[in-house]
Design a protein around this motif. Structure first.
Motif, PDB file in Angstrom:
ATOM      1  N   PRO A  38     -17.563 -26.112  -0.822  1.00 37.02           N
ATOM      2  CA  PRO A  38     -17.339 -27.417  -1.450  1.00 37.02           C
ATOM      3  C   PRO A  38     -16.276 -27.335  -2.537  1.00 37.02           C
ATOM      4  N   LEU A  39     -15.575 -28.424  -2.737  1.00 37.88           N
ATOM      5  CA  LEU A  39     -14.758 -28.578  -3.930  1.00 37.88           C
ATOM      6  C   LEU A  39     -15.663 -28.958  -5.105  1.00 37.88           C
ATOM      7  N   GLU A  40     -15.079 -29.099  -6.291  1.00 37.04           N
ATOM      8  CA  GLU A  40     -15.899 -29.402  -7.471  1.00 37.04           C
ATOM      9  C   GLU A  40     -16.727 -30.665  -7.282  1.00 37.04           C
ATOM     10  N   PRO A  41     -16.146 -31.790  -6.794  1.00 36.45           N
ATOM     11  CA  PRO A  41     -17.014 -32.879  -6.349  1.00 36.45           C
ATOM     12  C   PRO A  41     -17.397 -32.601  -4.892  1.00 36.45           C
ATOM     13  N   GLY A  42     -18.613 -32.103  -4.695  1.00 38.39           N
ATOM     14  CA  GLY A  42     -18.984 -31.570  -3.385  1.00 38.39           C
ATOM     15  C   GLY A  42     -19.139 -32.606  -2.299  1.00 38.39           C
ATOM     16  N   ASN A  43     -19.200 -33.893  -2.664  1.00 34.72           N
ATOM     17  CA  ASN A  43     -19.335 -34.914  -1.629  1.00 34.72           C
ATOM     18  C   ASN A  43     -18.027 -35.622  -1.318  1.00 34.72           C
ATOM     19  N   THR A  44     -16.914 -35.148  -1.908  1.00 35.77           N
ATOM     20  CA  THR A  44     -15.617 -35.756  -1.606  1.00 35.77           C
ATOM     21  C   THR A  44     -14.562 -34.744  -1.176  1.00 35.77           C
ATOM     22  N   SER A 126      -7.918 -22.782  16.341  1.00 38.08           N
ATOM     23  CA  SER A 126      -9.365 -22.686  16.452  1.00 38.08           C
ATOM     24  C   SER A 126      -9.866 -23.848  17.303  1.00 38.08           C
ATOM     25  N   GLU A 127     -11.166 -23.858  17.557  1.00 41.15           N
ATOM     26  CA  GLU A 127     -11.764 -25.034  18.168  1.00 41.15           C
ATOM     27  C   GLU A 127     -11.783 -26.180  17.155  1.00 41.15           C
ATOM     28  N   TRP A 128     -12.049 -27.382  17.624  1.00 34.25           N
ATOM     29  CA  TRP A 128     -12.307 -28.501  16.720  1.00 34.25           C
ATOM     30  C   TRP A 128     -13.714 -28.367  16.162  1.00 34.25           C
ATOM     31  N   ILE A 129     -13.839 -28.572  14.834  1.00 36.41           N
ATOM     32  CA  ILE A 129     -15.097 -28.328  14.128  1.00 36.41           C
ATOM     33  C   ILE A 129     -15.457 -29.583  13.337  1.00 36.41           C
ATOM     34  N   GLN A 130     -16.737 -29.919  13.290  1.00 37.25           N
ATOM     35  CA  GLN A 130     -17.204 -31.085  12.550  1.00 37.25           C
ATOM     36  C   GLN A 130     -17.983 -30.672  11.307  1.00 37.25           C
ATOM     37  N   PHE A 131     -17.874 -31.478  10.253  1.00 33.53           N
ATOM     38  CA  PHE A 131     -18.727 -31.312   9.077  1.00 33.53           C
ATOM     39  C   PHE A 131     -19.036 -32.683   8.492  1.00 33.53           C
ATOM     40  N   ASP A 132     -20.173 -32.767   7.803  1.00 33.15           N
ATOM     41  CA  ASP A 132     -20.615 -33.998   7.154  1.00 33.15           C
ATOM     42  C   ASP A 132     -20.521 -33.854   5.646  1.00 33.15           C
ATOM     43  N   LEU A 133     -20.255 -34.946   4.971  1.00 33.81           N
ATOM     44  CA  LEU A 133     -20.294 -34.993   3.515  1.00 33.81           C
ATOM     45  C   LEU A 133     -21.487 -35.821   3.055  1.00 33.81           C
ATOM     46  N   PRO A 134     -22.153 -35.427   1.956  1.00 32.94           N
ATOM     47  CA  PRO A 134     -23.247 -36.238   1.421  1.00 32.94           C
ATOM     48  C   PRO A 134     -22.730 -37.604   0.978  1.00 32.94           C
ATOM     49  N   GLY A 135     -23.654 -38.569   0.922  1.00 34.93           N
ATOM     50  CA  GLY A 135     -23.280 -39.910   0.520  1.00 34.93           C
ATOM     51  C   GLY A 135     -23.042 -40.027  -0.977  1.00 34.93           C
ATOM     52  N   ALA A 136     -22.634 -41.217  -1.405  1.00 37.94           N
ATOM     53  CA  ALA A 136     -22.280 -41.463  -2.808  1.00 37.94           C
ATOM     54  C   ALA A 136     -23.448 -41.962  -3.642  1.00 37.94           C
ATOM     55  N   ASP A 137     -24.532 -42.403  -3.013  1.00 37.10           N
ATOM     56  CA  ASP A 137     -25.661 -42.977  -3.745  1.00 37.10           C
ATOM     57  C   ASP A 137     -26.463 -41.867  -4.425  1.00 37.10           C
ATOM     58  N   GLY A 244     -14.706 -17.437  -8.929  1.00 37.64           N
ATOM     59  CA  GLY A 244     -15.545 -17.336  -7.743  1.00 37.64           C
ATOM     60  C   GLY A 244     -16.940 -16.847  -8.023  1.00 37.64           C
ATOM     61  N   ALA A 245     -17.223 -16.515  -9.288  1.00 33.81           N
ATOM     62  CA  ALA A 245     -18.548 -16.054  -9.680  1.00 33.81           C
ATOM     63  C   ALA A 245     -19.189 -16.993 -10.685  1.00 33.81           C
ATOM     64  N   CYS A 246     -18.372 -17.615 -11.501  1.00 36.17           N
ATOM     65  CA  CYS A 246     -18.831 -18.503 -12.569  1.00 36.17           C
ATOM     66  C   CYS A 246     -18.109 -19.841 -12.394  1.00 36.17           C
ATOM     67  N   TYR A 247     -18.830 -20.852 -11.934  1.00 31.55           N
ATOM     68  CA  TYR A 247     -18.233 -22.152 -11.623  1.00 31.55           C
ATOM     69  C   TYR A 247     -19.361 -23.161 -11.431  1.00 31.55           C
ATOM     70  N   TYR A 248     -19.006 -24.424 -11.256  1.00 29.35           N
ATOM     71  CA  TYR A 248     -20.018 -25.433 -10.942  1.00 29.35           C
ATOM     72  C   TYR A 248     -19.484 -26.396  -9.893  1.00 29.35           C
ATOM     73  N   ILE A 249     -20.423 -27.045  -9.198  1.00 37.62           N
ATOM     74  CA  ILE A 249     -20.124 -28.035  -8.170  1.00 37.62           C
ATOM     75  C   ILE A 249     -21.034 -29.230  -8.406  1.00 37.62           C
ATOM     76  N   ASP A 250     -20.472 -30.433  -8.330  1.00 38.39           N
ATOM     77  CA  ASP A 250     -21.223 -31.659  -8.591  1.00 38.39           C
ATOM     78  C   ASP A 250     -21.445 -32.469  -7.320  1.00 38.39           C
ATOM     79  N   TYR A 251     -22.644 -33.016  -7.216  1.00 33.73           N
ATOM     80  CA  TYR A 251     -23.003 -34.045  -6.252  1.00 33.73           C
ATOM     81  C   TYR A 251     -23.461 -35.266  -7.056  1.00 33.73           C
TER      82      TYR A 251
END
Length: 419
Positions: A38-44, A126-137, A244-251
């Motif tokens: 994930p990037l820092e905003p994990g749902n975007t 590579s093959e085509w790969i799918q991923f989902d992102l969490p919603g905004a609510d 890569g060891a000390c960081y945070y990610i927001d949802y």
């Protein structure tokens, strides 16, 4: 400019090593070991990282919203050039050089499903790969998988744990690894086994990792950590060794914070730096739920282990600033206990501390470990955690998919209550 200079220096090391250097085992030009983090905003947004041969000069990412139709027209897909990186790692006297590519995909739509592939028309895709992102609510459910140390017999034995976890929670928004993904962090063969054990799962579900002591030849974190993964650069400024060891990610309702347990255990200065950073990260958030992960636990399950320096550095901070649950590894058993501020024995209020293990290496739980409310030995486990509004639902499963433990945390005006 700094990035270009770094690559040139690594290249010089490669050529200067002469006969003692072995080129990375990958010689074909098909993208390998594709990972999403994930990037820092994990749902975007996500970061995509992959390997390729040294003679591949350019790779790209093609991506766009997923659809159910055959992909015959690429005009609606984005086309983004990837950055490349060279890393060297020496293991058992052999120095190998690895080439990785990476690309960040920011500003995506929360709740959207996306398609991507990596590579090039000239060198192969590579093959085509799918991923989902969490919603905004912020009141909608967020589900993730938590895994303690994989570490040993990764392809032969740990594989069933991560695959069963996926079978239980295929719609998980991310997988959280509490360190010691491999046994010898400089041994690329073990990373290959780790990746192949999870296979397509690592290409579809973003992963959040905190490193363990086995990712280190202390004081150095293996360069393969950066070869394999891409994490937000929001850790302590000026301390590249903590990247890569000390960081945070927001949802929307959750902040996930990673601390480096190995430097916290061994280096007073880096422990202090991380404590200062942690205090700021805890103060400057409006997220309802705070999850902390590090490898070495605040409270150990193993008889001969204790980590007072970690408790002394961080416990008052996590208590004062409302951390809800701390997810850890290192001790190769399962134990969890909820401790209120200043308490030495567990109860039904405070912070939930959890230690777990997903691989086959096991330790016994020591007697007199009074912080533990529930425990289990000699069992490979995975955990599925769902956060919805004011509840956190925690379920621990064995590698065969049987329920091993469960609890609910209820968030109240007076603090969390264990149900």
């Amino acid at each position: 400019m700094k990035y270009v200079i770094k690559i040139v220096i690594v290249g010089l090391v490669f050529f200067a090593a002469g006969a003692g250097t072995t080129v990375t085992a990958q010689t074909d030009t098909e993208p390998r070991r594709i990972m999403i983090n994930p990037l820092e905003p994990g749902n975007t947004g996500v970061a995509i990282t992959w390997r390729n041969a040294l003679n591949v000069e350019e790779n790209v990412v093609q991506w766009g919203p997923a659809h159910p139709h055959p992909i015959n027209d690429l005009s609606d897909f984005n086309h983004q050039k990837a950055d490349s990186r060279l890393d060297t790692a020496t293991y058992e006297g052999k120095t190998e050089v690895y080439k990785s590519f990476r690309a960040n995909l920011p500003d995506l739509q929360p709740g959207q499903e996306y398609l991507y592939r990596v590579g090039s028309g000239e060198k192969g895709w590579s093959e085509w790969i799918q991923f989902d992102l969490p919603g905004a609510d912020p009141d909608s459910a967020l589900t993730f998988i938590y895994l303690g140390d994989p570490q040993n017999d990764l392809k032969s034995q740990w594989s069933r744990t991560v695959r069963q976890a996926y079978a239980t929670a295929p719609d998980a928004s991310f997988i959280l690894y509490a360190g010691d993904l491999v046994n010898r962090g400089y041994n690329d063969r073990e990373w290959k086994d780790w990746y192949e054990a999870g296979d397509f799962i690592h290409r579809m579900i973003p992963s959040i990792m905190t490193p363990g002591n086995h990712e280190y030849e202390y004081p150095d974190l293996t360069p393969l950590w950066r070869t394999n993964f891409t994490f937000p650069g929001n850790g302590p400024e000026g301390y590249d060794e903590l990247y890569g060891a000390c960081y945070y990610i927001d949802y929307p309702a959750v902040r996930v914070i990673s601390l480096d347990g190995t430097t916290s255990e061994n280096d007073e200065h880096l422990r202090s730096i991380q404590a200062e950073w942690l205090e700021k990260v805890l103060e400057n958030t409006d997220k309802k739920w705070i999850i902390l992960t590090l490898h070495q636990p605040f409270y150990s399950t193993k008889e001969t282990r204790d980590n007072p320096q970690i408790r002394d550095a961080y416990r008052s901070l996590v208590e004062q600033h409302g951390v809800d649950i701390i997810l850890q590894g290192h001790d190769h058993a399962y134990g969890r206990g909820m401790l209120d501020e200043g308490a030495s024995r567990p109860g039904h209020n405070g912070i939930m501390y959890v230690v777990s293990v997903s691989g086959p290496k096991m330790y016994e739980i020591g007697e007199g470990k009074n912080w533990i409310q529930k425990q289990r030995e000699n069992t490979q486990l995975y955990q599925v955690i769902t956060i919805r509004d004011d509840q956190l639902y925690f379920k621990s499963y064995t590698a065969t998919g049987d329920r091993s433990d469960e609890f609910t945390l209820e968030k109240t005006p007076q603090g969390n209550v264990l149900q």
